[in-house]
Design an enzyme around this catalytic site. Structure first.
Site, PDB file in Angstrom:
ATOM      1  N   ALA A  91      48.661  21.137  29.094  1.00  0.00           N
ATOM      2  CA  ALA A  91      48.554  21.839  30.374  1.00  0.00           C
ATOM      3  C   ALA A  91      47.419  22.861  30.354  1.00  0.00           C
ATOM      4  O   ALA A  91      46.740  23.077  29.346  1.00  0.00           O
ATOM      5  CB  ALA A  91      49.884  22.500  30.713  1.00  0.00           C
ATOM      6  N   HIS A  92      47.230  23.521  31.493  1.00  0.00           N
ATOM      7  CA  HIS A  92      46.113  24.446  31.681  1.00  0.00           C
ATOM      8  C   HIS A  92      46.172  25.623  30.724  1.00  0.00           C
ATOM      9  O   HIS A  92      47.239  26.157  30.411  1.00  0.00           O
ATOM     10  CB  HIS A  92      46.079  24.952  33.128  1.00  0.00           C
ATOM     11  CG  HIS A  92      47.320  25.689  33.536  1.00  0.00           C
ATOM     12  ND1 HIS A  92      47.504  27.031  33.311  1.00  0.00           N
ATOM     13  CD2 HIS A  92      48.445  25.266  34.160  1.00  0.00           C
ATOM     14  CE1 HIS A  92      48.667  27.417  33.785  1.00  0.00           C
ATOM     15  NE2 HIS A  92      49.269  26.348  34.292  1.00  0.00           N
TER      16      HIS A  92
END
Length: 350
Positions: free
Chosen positions: A246-247
């Site tokens: 994820a980010h």
């Protein structure tokens, strides 16, 4: 059944030993014309034995030459090459002598679309129907498969290998010798929204992804870009297939992650971490160097360096094993408790 890879000109055991730093026992002029795993090796082929459990193949394998451990048993009449790490030696032979796994350069296909302003160095191969957008820089020796799209202002260093149907979004950066296998997406938007009443508003993701040198990303992975900063995977780290990062995640150096693992946003994973399959990490936690995670662990808090955890929620492995053992005993314990309750009830009635 495929039993190995054949080459045209035989290679001698002496040449193989020189490559891997081994010692020949038997005839150094023994020719080898192919490679295969020990169970499938045929006459004229090279194979290897690592574990003592496979030493029986020293006698029954028809392979011409075997790479073996220094302490492997003697095998009179066989041609052996004793080497510290037979598996690593076999991999080196496969790549350097037999060309297994080596990239194939084929030039730029006529159907590939390269935008004005893209900089593509000499010696780059680009497959059919791939698209290279403006501002992209691709260094020498890189190979890009078919139907791959590389978006604006992405930089790709020397000798990278990018598979078919890969998407690399804008402003990403790949270091030297990065491998991205087919179907993977690099730099997609992260999963971020702000709720106002009954409506979710998408958070813009304007960061980037950085893959440092010698990183490998397996097939069908998704590596999200940073929201405003970056998602970074440090040098030498290897990801299996079907992994989501994820980010704003940072993964340290020489970490290995098996399939179907998910890492939530802003988590920090250290160096030389080993993560088995289907492990889940919550966001905003830190994982220490050289920690180990058993399959399907659910990691809900930060983990210190150097420990092995498993289970859900993840806990020290020895504790998880004790709890699992206790749970397996629970049905029998419940039966015993019920019998004791019945005995107590009879005693009270008496």
């Amino acid at each position: 059944m495929f039993t190995g890879r054949i080459i045209i000109e035989p290679i001698t055991a002496e040449r193989i030993a020189a490559l891997v730093g081994g010692t020949v026992e038997g005839k150094p002029e023994t020719p080898v014309s192919g490679i295969a795993p020990i169970e499938n090796a045929a006459d004229g082929q090279l194979s290897f034995i690592v574990k003592p459990a496979f030493d029986e193949w020293l006698e029954k394998s028809p392979a011409a030459v075997l790479l073996v451990r220094p302490d492997s048993p003697q095998a009179p009449g066989r041609c052996l090459i004793r080497v510290e790490n037979p598996y690593l030696a076999f991999v080196r032979c496969a790549r350097e002598l037999f060309g297994v796994g080596e990239p194939r350069h084929s030039g730029i296909h006529p159907s590939a679309v390269i935008a004005d302003g893209a900089k593509v160095a000499g010696g780059v191969s680009i497959g059919a129907f791939s698209v290279i957008h403006a501002g992209v820089t691709i260094a020498a020796g890189t190979i890009i498969g078919s139907h791959t799209v590389i978006h604006e202002n992405t930089r790709i260093a020397e000798r990278c290998q990018i598979g078919d149907r890969v998407t690399i979004h804008d402003h990403c950066e790949l270091g030297e010798e990065v491998i991205v296998q087919s179907g993977t997406v690099i730099g997609s938007d992260g999963f971020g929204y702000v709720k106002d009443g009954t409506r979710y508003y998408k958070i813009p993701h304007i960061g980037r992804v950085v893959l440092e040198e010698r990183v490998e990303i397996g097939a069908n992975c998704a590596i999200d870009r940073g929201t405003f900063g970056e998602t970074r995977i440090c040098r030498g780290t290897k990801l299996d297939n079907l992994i989501h990062v994820a980010h704003n995640v940072r993964i340290g150096e020489n970490t290995v992650i098996a399939a179907q693992t998910g890492i939530s946003g802003s988590t920090r994973i250290g160096n030389e971490v080993t993560i088995a399959g289907q492990v889940g990490f919550v966001g905003h936690i830190e994982v220490g160097d050289r920690s180990v995670f058993g399959a399907q662990a659910g990691v809900t808090k930060s983990i210190p360096a150097g420990i092995t955890v498993s289970g859900y929620p993840a806990k020290p492995h020895f504790q998880a094993r004790r709890e699992e053992a206790a749970l397996r005993r629970a049905p029998e314990l419940l039966k015993r408790v019920k019998k004791l309750e019945q005995e107590i009830s009879r005693l009270r009635e008496g």
